[in-house]
Design a protein around this motif. Sequence first.
Motif, PDB file in Angstrom:
ATOM      1  N   GLU A   1       0.845  -1.170  -0.147  1.00 42.19           N
ATOM      2  CA  GLU A   1       0.144  -0.031   0.156  1.00 42.19           C
ATOM      3  C   GLU A   1       0.866   1.285   0.080  1.00 42.19           C
ATOM      4  O   GLU A   1       0.627   2.234  -0.717  1.00 42.19           O
ATOM      5  N   ALA A   2       1.982   1.188   0.877  1.00 42.49           N
ATOM      6  CA  ALA A   2       2.976   2.448   0.785  1.00 42.49           C
ATOM      7  C   ALA A   2       3.485   2.639  -0.679  1.00 42.49           C
ATOM      8  O   ALA A   2       3.546   3.732  -1.140  1.00 42.49           O
ATOM      9  N   ARG A   3       3.826   1.695  -1.341  1.00 41.76           N
ATOM     10  CA  ARG A   3       4.362   1.626  -2.719  1.00 41.76           C
ATOM     11  C   ARG A   3       3.414   1.950  -3.649  1.00 41.76           C
ATOM     12  O   ARG A   3       3.823   2.909  -4.385  1.00 41.76           O
ATOM     13  N   VAL A   4       2.137   1.682  -3.350  1.00 37.27           N
ATOM     14  CA  VAL A   4       0.915   2.119  -4.330  1.00 37.27           C
ATOM     15  C   VAL A   4       0.740   3.645  -3.928  1.00 37.27           C
ATOM     16  O   VAL A   4       0.581   4.296  -5.037  1.00 37.27           O
ATOM     17  N   ARG A   5       0.884   3.925  -2.813  1.00 43.68           N
ATOM     18  CA  ARG A   5       0.660   5.496  -2.700  1.00 43.68           C
ATOM     19  C   ARG A   5       1.638   6.260  -3.291  1.00 43.68           C
ATOM     20  O   ARG A   5       1.348   7.312  -3.901  1.00 43.68           O
ATOM     21  N   GLU A   6       3.005   6.050  -3.142  1.00 40.42           N
ATOM     22  CA  GLU A   6       4.195   6.522  -3.704  1.00 40.42           C
ATOM     23  C   GLU A   6       4.242   6.413  -5.192  1.00 40.42           C
ATOM     24  O   GLU A   6       4.242   7.791  -5.805  1.00 40.42           O
ATOM     25  N   ARG A   7       3.697   5.475  -5.708  1.00 35.20           N
ATOM     26  CA  ARG A   7       3.531   5.500  -7.493  1.00 35.20           C
ATOM     27  C   ARG A   7       2.305   6.221  -7.843  1.00 35.20           C
ATOM     28  O   ARG A   7       2.489   6.933  -9.149  1.00 35.20           O
TER      29      ARG A   7
END
Length: 896
Positions: free
Chosen positions: A634-640
């Motif tokens: 989820e953290a990576r998705v938010r960043e992307r």
Amino acid sequence: QAMSQYQVEIPQDFFLSAHSLLEILSIAVSALIFFVAFGASDTERSLRVTLLGCFFLAAALLDAVHLLSYPGMPDLITPNSADKMIWFWLAARISAALGLMSYALLDKDRPADSRTRGILLVATLMLFLLVFVALLRYEPALPVMHVPGEGLTPLKIALEWLIVGMLLLTAVALHGRRHRVSDYHTGTLILAVLLMAAGELFFTVYVQVSSTANVMGHVYKVVAYYYLYRAIFAETVRRPFLRAAELNRDLERQRDLVTGMLNTAPVIILLLATDGRIRHVNPYFERLTGFSLNELQGRDWFEAMLPERDHARIRELFARASVGQPARGNVNPIVTKGGEERDIEWHDQLMRDANGDVQGLLVIGLDVTERRLAQERAEMLQRLTDNSPQPIGWATPDGTVRYLNASLRNLLAVPDGAEPGQFHVRDFYDEAGFAELESHIESEVLIKGQWQGEFYLRALDGRRLATIHNRYCLRDSQEEIVAMANLVTDLTELQRIQKASDESESRYRLLYELSNDGIIYADAQSTGFVAANPRFAEMVGYPESYVPRLSVSDIHPKDSLPWVLEQVRALAEGSLQVARDVPVLRRDGSVFYADINASRVSLNGRSLLLGTFRDVTQRKREAELVQEMNRELEARVRERTGEMLAAKEEAERSNQAKTEFLSRMSHELRTPLNAILGFCQLIESEPDHPLSELQEDNLREILQAGKHLLALVNEVLDLAALEKGGLTIRLKPVAVVPVVEACIRQIQPLAAKRKISVGCAAGSACSVIADQTRLREVLLNLLSNAVKYNRDGGGIEARCEPVGVDRVRIEVQDTGQGIEPEAIARLFRPFERLESPYEGIEGTGIGLALTRELVRLMDGDIGVASTPGVGSTFWFELPRAGGDPADDAFEHPAPS
């Protein structure tokens, strides 16, 4: 010989058995006819009846000798042969035919006294003996009737046809004299004669004696004799009963003379006048109804005594009885003085005076109320017995079965249609069981009236059934035993259920012992453990014998114990069934997690809690790992997502800048282009300074290039206007055909240079809602592309046709090289041009993109169908105009 191919030779043993049976049946019927004729009453002893009996006696005797003379039977005095049996056969058939002819042709009223009948009987027997001796002695000298392997001789066939002729003559005579020949049922008799004639025909065609034709002839003969029995024997037996009925009618007419004697009879005696008024009732009627004769005399019978619902029906019966159609056995109720209805069975008779005039109607009634109620009760009990799931039956004291209800028939496998009377009680027991049953009947049932015990029944299909017998004596009013009733309880199903239960318990015990889940029983009140399977003991680390010392509190960590105890209390109230990821404490202090399925059960009156424990520690660890990975993802998705949003904003800014650049550039280009084109046109039209031929060619090239560049600039401006939402569309009804034809004329010069034919197949009824200018622009773009990307000498066709009820499709089909399927998706993108086999074709790649946007602004759809090497068809659909194209228009701004 020709018929032999349609016959089948029957095995000799089987043929002799079938032939013997059929002949015995015909002999029996012939004998019955003789005994009926000689046993007739004096009034029916006529010469023709006597002759009929004598001839059939001779036929019976000759048929018996014929039966014994068959090849394969023991020799009768002389050796048996086909010719021998045929001569006796023909003699019997001629005798029967002569008997029937004498019955049909002789006068019915000609009497036959005892002496005449005796003479005829003796003559018959003498004639039989004469034929018998003659055929036995001279049979070898008689003409041959049958040649083995070849069949019947002409003489045999001729004699059979003679018999057929005699029978047909008899049938005709019976039909012609049917009103005088009335001793027996003439129609049935004629049918029997015709069947005999038909049967004789089979004896003219057989080749082998033991053939199907021979058997069929005997079958027809037996059927014919059956109808002879129906016409003569059965009719003679029935006639006395008809005469008895006639005598009863005479007695009913005489009953009017003794009406007064019936006043004391326990039946209703009622005398009605011809108008339906009561004239007399007997004392029994008074006692039954509560009305006296004085109260009823002169009153209307229907209004006084009958329920209103029956008035119309009984009046109709009374009217028919008054004209000589008396009612017999009619049942209808009467209403007593106390309002009770009693069911009465009525019989009536006209009362006449000495002159025969009708004086009234004598009505006799029988109170059948109690009989009806008893019958209804009996019928109800019978229905209950018939439909009872309890097998019930009874038999006579000698053991003959008289009744089996459906349940008992099914239990004993008694076939459908089989009558109980054809069975004996011993048929349903083995020898030892039946002997024991009889001993119980003699020692207990007959003395005590009933007995109960276990017995094995034997079904008709061979099954051995364990049952409980309840036997009762059924006695009549004189205490005589009339039947033995038996109520059977089938223990076979109970034993099967018990066996299944034992197997189920065994399977459950095996499941309990070998289950991969821990299983525990706990007391619902104290929560102390009662029992556990080996797997549960292994899971918590205690010996299996030690588990009953534990309780719920001993196997859960202290921090989770309050929650667990709360769930147990909820389970005791019946509200909890499943708990997941519950921490469980092992003996060594370690903890594992389990899914617990719990329920409340009652065993031997004790309330217990049943729980199954499934170790899910590994699943819980994996779930925690998945949750951790989800958080990282989820953290990576938010960043992307943030990066993508930034890229999107940058792309939108670039696109806006592109659009503004194209718009400004196009405006800047169009101004000098207009100047160039204007000065070129001035030079071209200057009459005072004519140009040389080379100058004119150069000027035309400049003009053509300028116009082309201006068209490209205009396309860019239109596309920019569409993207900004600044292009205005004026929609109105437009006739498609004129627009298509105008566009074809405009591109015709370009097509003619390459020898491309252009045609139009649009119908005059095609009208759409569109902007006429933009529609023309769309068509020009598609038609010009069809010319540019076509092959030399090719063809173009424009079509227009309705699609459904509210759309019109316009197509432009060419014969170019077509488009590869993977390239079609790029067709309508701005500034993209596909590779083409034609070199030097000018364009920017925005024509089709502009065309698609224009069609969409006019509420339409656009597409293409293409086959490489064959050509392409570009189409677009627009809303269909409701009527003829009109001049009124309305603004339709482009969407922003």
